[in-house]
Write an enzyme that holds these catalytic residues in place. Structure first.
Site, short mmCIF file in Angstrom:
data_model
loop_
_atom_site.label_atom_id
_atom_site.label_comp_id
_atom_site.label_asym_id
_atom_site.label_seq_id
_atom_site.Cartn_x
_atom_site.Cartn_y
_atom_site.Cartn_z
N GLU A 1 0.96 -1.15 0.02
CA GLU A 1 -0.04 0.15 0.01
C GLU A 1 0.90 1.25 0.08
OE1 GLU A 1 -3.35 0.37 0.44
OE2 GLU A 1 -3.88 -1.69 0.15
N CYS B 1 -2.12 9.07 2.17
CA CYS B 1 -1.95 8.20 0.58
C CYS B 1 -2.87 8.68 -0.31
CB CYS B 1 -1.81 6.71 1.04
SG CYS B 1 -3.34 6.11 1.72
P1 NAD Z 1 8.22 4.81 4.95
O1 NAD Z 1 8.21 4.06 3.82
O2 NAD Z 1 9.61 5.78 5.15
O3 NAD Z 1 8.21 3.98 6.24
C1 NAD Z 1 7.01 3.09 6.58
C2 NAD Z 1 7.74 2.02 7.50
O4 NAD Z 1 8.65 1.11 6.79
C3 NAD Z 1 8.14 2.38 8.87
O5 NAD Z 1 7.59 1.61 9.86
C4 NAD Z 1 9.82 2.27 8.58
O6 NAD Z 1 10.43 2.09 9.60
C5 NAD Z 1 9.62 0.99 7.70
N1 NAD Z 1 10.87 0.62 6.89
C6 NAD Z 1 12.03 1.66 6.39
N2 NAD Z 1 13.01 1.26 5.83
C7 NAD Z 1 12.56 -0.35 5.85
C8 NAD Z 1 13.25 -1.36 5.13
N3 NAD Z 1 14.48 -1.24 4.83
N4 NAD Z 1 12.61 -2.62 5.42
C9 NAD Z 1 11.36 -2.88 6.10
N5 NAD Z 1 10.80 -1.86 6.53
C10 NAD Z 1 11.17 -0.35 6.43
O7 NAD Z 1 6.86 5.73 4.90
P2 NAD Z 1 6.41 6.80 5.95
O8 NAD Z 1 7.21 8.10 5.67
O9 NAD Z 1 6.32 6.48 7.47
O10 NAD Z 1 4.79 7.02 5.72
C11 NAD Z 1 4.43 7.76 4.43
C12 NAD Z 1 4.41 7.07 3.14
O11 NAD Z 1 3.42 5.92 3.41
C13 NAD Z 1 3.79 7.74 2.17
O12 NAD Z 1 4.37 7.55 0.85
C14 NAD Z 1 2.27 7.37 2.21
O13 NAD Z 1 1.61 7.79 0.63
C15 NAD Z 1 2.28 5.86 2.34
N6 NAD Z 1 1.13 5.75 3.06
C16 NAD Z 1 0.15 4.76 2.25
C17 NAD Z 1 -1.11 4.39 2.82
C18 NAD Z 1 -1.89 3.42 1.94
O14 NAD Z 1 -2.75 2.79 2.53
N7 NAD Z 1 -1.52 3.18 0.52
C19 NAD Z 1 -1.40 4.78 3.71
C20 NAD Z 1 -0.78 5.81 4.78
C21 NAD Z 1 0.57 6.17 4.28
#
Ligand code: NAD
Length: 495
Positions: free
Chosen positions: A254, A288
């Site tokens: 997502e 998102c």
């Molecule tokens: P992010 O991708 O930076 O982090 C998300 C999660 O991934 C965090 O818990 C982070 O610690 C973890 N992470 C980071 N590196 C990783 C790795 N190498 N392996 C596994 N996990 C890892 O996102 P963010 O800044 O926390 O959130 C914003 C993003 O999320 C935006 O792009 C937004 O659009 C998206 N988002 C999508 C939805 C949806 O339903 N499609 C909903 C909310 C947010």
């Protein structure tokens, strides 16, 4: 760490614990820029411990062997436990993320409703019997839990987003490890405390906290993970996908968006303005499904832009705990810096800032950003193409329906889209033509756990919520049985 920080612990194997090496980090309140909570920073050893606990709960524990109806009851009990704590949960989430308390409180109550829904699905996963010829063997098809689930969540709307993973995963009989976002771990751990009251078998539900590296990477790369449910940004997704080449975990993504809201000349403008405001200034644009691109038809362009400017400038930006506040801060300073940088790059290339564009006056503390509207003559400007996750609306003019479709589909993302028109035929044509997982016609940003959610193209794959959500956390098994009563024939004699 200073003594006045509120200490939190992780929840692994039914116990509260620190990180093995004692490492921790501070959680910062985006409205005050003050550190307020101390969060364990899980190492690879902590991840291994959580996965081992979840694996043994799955292989030997009672949860996958509990009747689906009983599992459903437990999830409905969880919903009852959440309701009286929804206000507290919402407040912690607001302190952690800067999201409006009005919204986090509502969402915490909604989370209770989500667990009711998923509890209801637990015993509705029917198998089937394929209609083989009567003289053939009997086969029945069943759906079994997939195993150990890793749920990776971002900071925004974390408890609600996690419910779309925890609910169906537990309903289907899996065990799960949730990796909280490093920017909002406290709310997830408060939620874990509510789950702890359910007395699920140890290891069935675990919450670990830490950074992407090493915690998130170690979890998603672990060979004992069967299913990864990820919500977050596309760059993180690109780091997770290669891990699944090794553990062959089933993955759903997502991701983000750059969703268009298309307003035609014949639209109800008051309604369209409300839809656009909800889409981009709700949650300070940190969603998102944010409607971050406004496509405006030329006949209504000046009027609608004027209306939007007036409303954007009247938005009350401030303390997210105060009921009257309409927009809180951004969650991290990095997001604010990035938004400022991309606005500057776009302006250098010809974009015009109509209102906002930076930090609001009179807010010396907190990662606040003004409601911002930018006119763009070119769809390829960085502010039109990049997901900013900030209250920044890029506006592009169009002349006819065909151009609107081309612009709407003109980014790498395809999460959602909105259309405002009084012509119902055109609304339906646009809904068909926009390639995205969620389309709103004459409304925006509404959702429900009953409705599937997720994007096309670089906005990810897989769907959360809706009646099929639970299937996504199961494996399909076909069992074939000899029914003729005859012994098995010699395999080397054909016919
Ligand atoms: P992010 O991708 O930076 O982090 C998300 C999660 O991934 C965090 O818990 C982070 O610690 C973890 N992470 C980071 N590196 C990783 C790795 N190498 N392996 C596994 N996990 C890892 O996102 P963010 O800044 O926390 O959130 C914003 C993003 O999320 C935006 O792009 C937004 O659009 C998206 N988002 C999508 C939805 C949806 O339903 N499609 C909903 C909310 C947010």
């Amino acid at each position: 760490m200073t003594a006045d920080l509120q200490p939190y612990q992780m929840f692994i194997a039914g116990d509260w614990c620190q990180a093995e090496g004692g490492e921790s980090f501070a959680s910062t309140n985006p409205a005050t820029e003050e550190d307020w909570a101390e969060i364990p920073a899980a190492s690879e050893a902590d991840v291994n411990r959580a996965v081992e606990a979840a694996r043994s709960a799955f292989e030997e524990g009672p949860w996958p062997r509990t009747s689906p109806t009983e599992r459903g009851k437990k999830l409905r009990q969880l919903a009852e436990l959440i309701k009286p704590k929804a206000e507290d949960l919402g407040r912690i989430e607001t302190i952690d993320t800067g999201k409006l308390f009005r919204e986090t409180r509502w969402q915490a109550n909604n989370v209770a409703a989500m667990y009711e829904f998923y509890g209801g699905l637990a015993d509705k996963v029917n198998g089937y019997v394929p209609p083989l010829a009567p003289d053939q063997n009997l086969m029945y098809v069943t759906h079994e839990p997939v195993g150990v689930v890793a749920a990776i969540v971002p900071w925004n709307t974390q408890i609600q987003l996690a419910a779309n993973k925890v609910g169906p995963a537990l309903a289907a009989g899996n065990s799960i490890i949730v990796k909280a976002s490093e920017h909002a771990s406290a709310a997830m751990l408060e939620f874990a405390a509510i789950v702890a009251e359910l007395d699920l078998p140890p290891g069935t539900f675990n919450v670990i906290t830490g950074h992407g590296e090493p915690c998130g990477r170690a979890l998603t790369a672990h060979p004992q993970i069967d299913r990864i449910s990820f919500t977050g940004g596309i760059e993180t997704a690109r780091r997770i996908i290669p891990s699944t080449a090794n553990n062959i975990a089933k993955l759903s993504l997502e991701l983000g968006g750059k969703s268009p809201v298309v307003v035609f000349d014949d639209a109800d403008l008051e309604s369209a303005v409300n839809g656009v405001l909800a889409g981009i200034f709700g949650a300070s644009g940190q969603s998102c499904a944010a409607g971050s691109r406004l496509l405006l038809q030329e006949g209504v362009y000046d009027k609608m832009l004027g209306m939007l400017k007036e409303r954007a400038e009247a938005i009350l930006v401030g303390d997210p705990l105060v009921e009257a506040t309409q927009m809180g801060p951004l969650a991290t300073p990095a997001q604010r810096d990035r938004a400022e940088r991309i606005i500057q790059q776009s302006v250098d290339l010809g974009a015009r800032v109509i209102t906002g564009g930076g930090r609001p006056a009179g807010q010396p503390k907190g990662w606040y950003f003004e409601p911002t509207i930018i006119e763009c003559d070119d769809q390829n400007l960085p502010c039109v193409q990049t997901e900013l996750f900030a209250p920044i609306l890029s506006v592009v003019k169009f002349s006819d329906e065909a151009e609107a479709v081309a612009l709407a589909n003109g980014t790498e993302f395809a999460f959602a889209g909105g259309v405002f028109t009084r012509d119902s035929g055109r609304g339906i044509r646009m809904a068909r033509a926009i390639r995205a997982g969620r389309i709103w016609v004459n409304t925006y940003r509404r959702s429900s756990v009953l409705t599937p959610f997720g994007g096309f193209r670089n906005s990810g794959y897989g769907r959360e919520a809706g009646i099929d959500a639970i299937r996504d956390f199961t494996e399909t098994k076909g069992t074939m049985i000899e029914v003729s009563g005859k012994p098995m024939a010699d395999p080397f004699i054909m016919g």
